[in-house]
Design a protein around this motif. Structure first.
Motif, mmCIF file in Angstrom:
data_model
loop_
_atom_site.group_PDB
_atom_site.id
_atom_site.type_symbol
_atom_site.label_atom_id
_atom_site.label_comp_id
_atom_site.label_asym_id
_atom_site.label_seq_id
_atom_site.Cartn_x
_atom_site.Cartn_y
_atom_site.Cartn_z
ATOM 1 N N ALA A 39 0.802 -1.224 0.000
ATOM 2 C CA ALA A 39 0.000 0.000 0.000
ATOM 3 C C ALA A 39 0.833 1.272 0.000
ATOM 4 C CB ALA A 39 -0.927 0.008 1.214
ATOM 5 N N LEU A 253 -5.691 -4.871 6.291
ATOM 6 C CA LEU A 253 -6.536 -4.315 5.233
ATOM 7 C C LEU A 253 -7.117 -2.960 5.616
ATOM 8 C CD1 LEU A 253 -8.503 -7.533 4.168
ATOM 9 C CD2 LEU A 253 -6.459 -6.546 3.113
ATOM 10 N N SER A 257 -6.030 0.866 3.777
ATOM 11 C CA SER A 257 -7.060 1.368 2.862
ATOM 12 C C SER A 257 -7.817 2.563 3.428
ATOM 13 C CB SER A 257 -8.072 0.256 2.536
ATOM 14 O OG SER A 257 -8.785 -0.137 3.698
ATOM 15 N N GLN A 267 -2.580 5.254 -4.391
ATOM 16 C CA GLN A 267 -2.319 3.869 -4.013
ATOM 17 C C GLN A 267 -2.693 2.909 -5.134
ATOM 18 O OE1 GLN A 267 -4.647 3.831 -0.170
ATOM 19 N NE2 GLN A 267 -2.740 2.930 0.567
ATOM 20 N N PRO A 268 -2.202 1.656 -5.053
ATOM 21 C CA PRO A 268 -2.660 0.627 -5.996
ATOM 22 C C PRO A 268 -4.175 0.448 -5.919
ATOM 23 C CG PRO A 268 -0.726 -0.142 -4.804
ATOM 24 C CD PRO A 268 -1.147 1.152 -4.150
ATOM 25 N N GLY A 269 -4.759 -0.020 -7.007
ATOM 26 C CA GLY A 269 -6.213 -0.099 -7.121
ATOM 27 C C GLY A 269 -6.890 -0.955 -6.079
ATOM 28 N N PHE A 270 -6.233 -2.023 -5.604
ATOM 29 C CA PHE A 270 -6.842 -2.904 -4.614
ATOM 30 C C PHE A 270 -7.227 -2.137 -3.358
ATOM 31 C CE2 PHE A 270 -6.131 -5.571 -0.802
ATOM 32 C CZ PHE A 270 -7.169 -6.468 -0.969
ATOM 33 N N PHE A 271 -6.293 -1.320 -2.856
ATOM 34 C CA PHE A 271 -6.559 -0.573 -1.629
ATOM 35 C C PHE A 271 -7.546 0.561 -1.889
ATOM 36 C CE2 PHE A 271 -2.387 -2.517 -1.201
ATOM 37 C CZ PHE A 271 -2.544 -3.205 -0.013
ATOM 38 N N ALA A 273 -10.029 0.290 -3.915
ATOM 39 C CA ALA A 273 -11.344 -0.362 -3.927
ATOM 40 C C ALA A 273 -11.846 -0.603 -2.504
ATOM 41 C CB ALA A 273 -11.262 -1.683 -4.692
ATOM 42 N N LEU A 274 -10.962 -1.041 -1.609
ATOM 43 C CA LEU A 274 -11.357 -1.254 -0.218
ATOM 44 C C LEU A 274 -11.772 0.056 0.445
ATOM 45 C CD1 LEU A 274 -8.671 -3.760 1.163
ATOM 46 C CD2 LEU A 274 -10.984 -4.263 0.373
ATOM 47 N N TRP A 278 -14.557 0.019 3.470
ATOM 48 C CA TRP A 278 -13.946 -0.519 4.689
ATOM 49 C C TRP A 278 -14.194 0.438 5.853
ATOM 50 C CZ3 TRP A 278 -12.908 -5.282 3.496
ATOM 51 C CH2 TRP A 278 -12.291 -6.114 4.438
#
Length: 363
Positions: A39, A253, A257, A267-271, A273-274, A278
């Motif tokens: 992250a 997580l 995020s 940040q990268p897309g995964f974080f 999205a969270l 979250w």
């Protein structure tokens, strides 16, 4: 005379026991490394919304040039006037607005994210330098005096999280013999205490916020109560793995995020999205909206916290039904069962609880 020393059954059993428990810290090490380094190790802007103020051909050319040179880093748009740009910043639709001219000005809102404001300033400092003009930076939503970097809310999140998930280990472990309703009452009480401590830190102690302290307390309680209920509910199913489970959910997580250090645009897309759903993001963005942006988008963030609380309540309800079903299925020992066997069973349960508590304290 030769004396041979060999590992007896007790030594082998102890070694097997230790090796089995070393799996938890190894998993935590891998998980924390993947989460935090994934992250935070290389923040780069992507689709970071910025505005260029003006409507003439020169403004259009500047905006298009920035868009092309950014190669996906920036989402550059034009707005008609400075007032429109300020509104966009105060509603967190943009993270910077450049006003070109002989004395260029950059508008930012550090209350939204200091790191995003710095990224925008870096871009437009170069633009102004190319025009041989000093850049004036105006912060339209500055942070509180006690939180100059804007990251104090993130560390408040950390304090609340630790208080909440450490309480899960105590209530779920030492209190496992208690009825579920008692554990829920303990969780509610601890969430209230943790939220009060967090509010004292945010206000009178460190002055992280200078207004809206009541709203900060309410969101702190929602956040802590959600973690406690989820953790207490999960303990019925995970037992000694509960500590690892809540670490994954509410540290690995959650912190990464939350947007407390870098917003999802860096940040990268995964974080990213969270970040949309979250609970840590709901708390951080909710506090920012409440304190710095006049409550804009506050409702959505409070809804996120409320939904996590409802998930926790549902987990607790399912866990209570599961425990009741297990209790009915237990076969009582025969009348001739030796007392030693019953004692050994009790001691085993106590040892499991102590191990769980030690793991939680070590974390």
């Amino acid at each position: 005379m030769e004396v041979s020393v060999s590992a007896g059954p007790n030594t082998r059993g102890a070694l097997k026991h230790v090796l089995g428990h070393l799996l938890t810290p190894l998993l935590m090490c891998v998980g924390m490394g993947l989460a935090y380094l994934g992250a935070f190790h290389a923040p780069e802007p992507h689709d970071l919304r910025v505005d260029v103020v003006g409507s003439g051909p020169t403004t259009q050319v500047l905006a298009q040039t920035l868009q092309d040179k950014g190669a996906g880093a920036l989402d550059v748009r034009t707005v008609a006037d400075r007032e429109t740009a300020v509104i966009a910043l105060r509603e967190q639709h943009s993270f910077g607005a450049y006003v070109p001219g002989e004395k260029p000005e950059l508008l930012v809102a550090s209350g939204s994210s200091d790191t995003s404001a710095m990224a925008v300033e870096k871009v437009f400092t170069k633009v102004a330098a190319a025009q041989d003009a000093p850049l004036k930076v105006t912060d339209v939503a500055p942070t509180a005096s006690g939180d100059p970097t804007g990251q104090g809310v993130f560390f408040l999140l950390v304090a609340l999280s630790i208080g909440a998930y450490a309480s899960v280990a105590v209530i779920g472990g030492a209190g496992a013999v208690l009825p579920m309703r008692i554990r829920v009452l303990l969780a509610a009480g601890m969430s209230f205490v943790v939220s009060l401590i967090g509010t004292l830190f945010a206000g009178p102690v460190f002055h992280l916020v200078d207004q809206g302290l009541g709203g900060v307390w309410a969101m702190s309680w929602l956040y802590a109560a959600g973690i406690l209920l989820v953790g207490v509910g999960l303990h019925t199913f995970l037992r000694r793995w509960t500590t690892l489970g809540v670490m994954v959910l509410f540290v690995m997580l959650n912190f990464t995020s939350s947007g407390g250090i870098y917003r999802p645009e860096l940040q990268p897309g995964f974080f990213g999205a969270l970040h949309a759903f979250w609970n840590g993001a709901g708390f951080v963005e909710g506090v920012r909206a409440h304190v710095y942006f006049g409550g804009h988008d506050l409702g959505g963030n409070v809804l996120v916290l409320a939904l996590w609380l409802l998930v926790g309540a549902a987990l607790v309800a399912v866990a209570g039904l599961t425990e009741a079903r297990r209790a009915k299925a237990v076969v009582k020992p025969a009348a001739g069962t030796p007392v030693e066997e019953e004692k050994a069973e009790v001691e085993g349960e106590k040892a499991e609880i102590e191990e769980e508590m030690e793991e939680a304290v070590a974390v």
